[in-house]
Design an enzyme around this catalytic site. Structure first.
Site, short mmCIF file in Angstrom:
data_model
loop_
_atom_site.label_atom_id
_atom_site.label_comp_id
_atom_site.label_asym_id
_atom_site.label_seq_id
_atom_site.Cartn_x
_atom_site.Cartn_y
_atom_site.Cartn_z
N SER A 125 0.80 -1.23 0.00
CA SER A 125 0.00 0.00 0.00
C SER A 125 0.83 1.28 0.00
O SER A 125 0.30 2.36 -0.15
CB SER A 125 -0.95 0.01 1.22
OG SER A 125 -0.19 -0.01 2.42
N GLY A 126 2.13 1.13 0.17
CA GLY A 126 3.00 2.32 0.18
C GLY A 126 3.47 2.72 -1.21
O GLY A 126 3.06 2.12 -2.21
N TYR A 127 4.32 3.71 -1.26
CA TYR A 127 4.77 4.22 -2.55
C TYR A 127 5.59 3.18 -3.33
O TYR A 127 5.43 3.01 -4.53
CB TYR A 127 5.63 5.47 -2.36
CG TYR A 127 4.87 6.67 -1.81
CD1 TYR A 127 3.54 6.90 -2.15
CD2 TYR A 127 5.49 7.58 -0.96
CE1 TYR A 127 2.86 7.99 -1.66
CE2 TYR A 127 4.82 8.69 -0.47
CZ TYR A 127 3.49 8.89 -0.82
OH TYR A 127 2.82 9.97 -0.33
N THR A 128 6.47 2.49 -2.62
CA THR A 128 7.30 1.49 -3.30
C THR A 128 6.45 0.32 -3.79
O THR A 128 6.64 -0.18 -4.90
CB THR A 128 8.41 0.98 -2.36
OG1 THR A 128 9.18 2.10 -1.93
CG2 THR A 128 9.32 0.01 -3.07
N ASN B 161 14.07 7.82 -7.05
CA ASN B 161 14.22 6.99 -5.85
C ASN B 161 13.24 5.82 -5.81
O ASN B 161 13.54 4.78 -5.23
CB ASN B 161 14.04 7.84 -4.59
CG ASN B 161 12.78 8.66 -4.62
OD1 ASN B 161 12.71 9.63 -5.37
ND2 ASN B 161 11.77 8.28 -3.86
N CYS C 66 18.13 4.10 -1.90
CA CYS C 66 18.09 4.99 -3.07
C CYS C 66 19.30 5.93 -3.11
O CYS C 66 19.96 6.06 -4.15
CB CYS C 66 16.79 5.78 -3.09
SG CYS C 66 16.36 6.59 -1.54
#
Lengths: 341, 53
Positions: free
Chosen positions: A9-12, A308, A146
């Site tokens: 559910s996160g950005y990554t 990133n 990153c």
């Protein structure tokens, strides 16, 4: 190949899903999230609307698959790694849990003892430009940080060539807000972040240890938050043992990256984008690397830029998956970016 | 075959003609063909610029 994402559910996790849903050899079986269980993945990642019917499942409902991506916050999945390896056989962990080989360094930078130091030795640092063959054979791959990725790719060729003082290396990194993750805390609030040029880690950043482990040398790393959503720019200051020419530097970087599909040497004599710049790399898996010779100060300025969430996280993870599976290394990672943007 | 005087990239003659100006494919330096037989290139003269700063 059937894959799943734990902690999607996160950005990554969202970036992984964006790449994997269009990967011609991959089927995404599950995306887990306890906090969003039962909700469509497009609720967390609106760019994926009408692209997939996937719904987040609880972590406990994870089914067997061929390869598992872990996109959990640092420290949250270590204890379950043996179980994950049984379920999937191959695991790519995008957290920092298995990046450092030395348990003492882990304690120094993370403040706690590593719960499974036996697994540190078994994991492979997932930067294909350094560990391509080991990644092909690995069962547990640790996705690089990153900032570390940018710094390593910028300075490692100089260190390998033996032309710089390896005890005096300064890395000045600028980073966009998404590097802090979905729960970036009060510092990520718009009122605090807008217009920011903030030194958030003048010394002691955790990626210091990763850079030293993979590139060598003694690294003085300072990190800044800047007004961007995506992007890392690492400006590295290395001091020469003896004088070199610009042509010598070109040869060093060509030897290192001439055959690399995702590392471009960007050191141009004219134009607006003469040196690496993250702005035009958003969404791509490129790391642009450049350099400049400062004869006055006996210095080489080595520069690297990347997204990133891509070359700094999900993109490299998919690149590793391609190596593990024997697919073409660039498969699913062909996006060339936008200009203007 | 000659080299770019800036970055050392090998430059092929192809169908370049004397006086032609073209960028080095690697470093972007503007090169001028100063001779065809034997083939030779130099950095093309350029005006100073402030790169927008």
């Amino acid at each position: 190949m059937k894959v799943a994402i734990v902690g999607g559910s996160g950005y990554t996790g969202g970036e992984l899903l964006r790449l994997l849903l269009r990967h011609p050899k991959v089927e995404v079986g599950q995306v887990t999230s306890d906090s969003m269980a039962g909700k469509p993945v497009s609720r967390a990642h609106p760019n994926l609307r009408k692209v997939t019917d996937l719904v987040f499942t609880p972590h406990a409902d994870l089914d067997p698959c061929d390869l598992l991506f872990l996109a959990m916050p640092h420290g949250r999945s270590i204890a379950r790694i043996p179980e994950f390896l049984v379920r999937a056989g191959k695991v790519i962990d995008l957290s920092s849990d298995f990046r450092l080989k030395d348990p003492a360094l882990y304690r120094e930078y993370y403040g706690v003892d590593h719960p499974r130091p036996d697994l540190l030795a078994a994991s492979v640092y997932g930067l294909p430009e350094i560990h391509r063959e080991a990644i092909r054979r690995a069962t547990l791959i640790s996705g690089p940080g990153c900032i570390a990725t940018a710094a390593i790719l910028a300075i490692r060729p100089l260190l390998k060539a033996g032309i710089i003082d390896d005890e005096r290396l300064v890395v000045d990194a600028k980073t966009g807000s998404s590097a802090g993750g979905l729960d970036g805390g009060p510092a990520s609030q718009h009122a605090e972040r807008s217009g920011v040029m903030r030194v958030y880690a003048p010394a002691g950043h955790r990626h210091t240890a990763e850079i030293e482990q993979e590139a060598g040398g003694k690294i003085a790393l300072s990190c800044h938050a800047v007004e961007a959503v995506r992007g890392i720019l690492a400006t590295c200051h290395a001091f020469l043992k003896d004088s070199v020419s610009t042509k010598d530097l070109w040869k060093i970087y060509r030897d290192a990256y001439g055959q690399e599909p995702f590392v471009r040497i960007v050191t141009e004599a004219s134009g607006l984008y003469r040196f690496p710049e993250p702005k035009i790399l958003a969404g791509t898996n490129f790391c642009d690397v450049g350099f400049a010779l400062d004869a006055h100060a006996g210095r080489v300025v080595a520069i690297a830029a990347l997204d990133n969430l891509m070359k700094g996280a999900a993109g490299t993870a998919v690149q590793c998956m391609n190596l593990v599976a024997g697919y073409p290394e660039t498969m699913g990672l062909e996006f060339l970016g936008l200009h203007p943007v | 075959m000659v080299e770019c005087p800036e970055c050392g990239r090998a430059i092929e003659k192809k169908d370049l003609i004397e006086g032609e100006i073209f960028p080095c494919p690697d470093c972007g330096l503007e090169l001028e063909v100063t001779a065809v037989e034997p083939f030779h290139v130099d950095a093309a003269p350029r005006e100073a610029e402030d790169w927008g700063e």
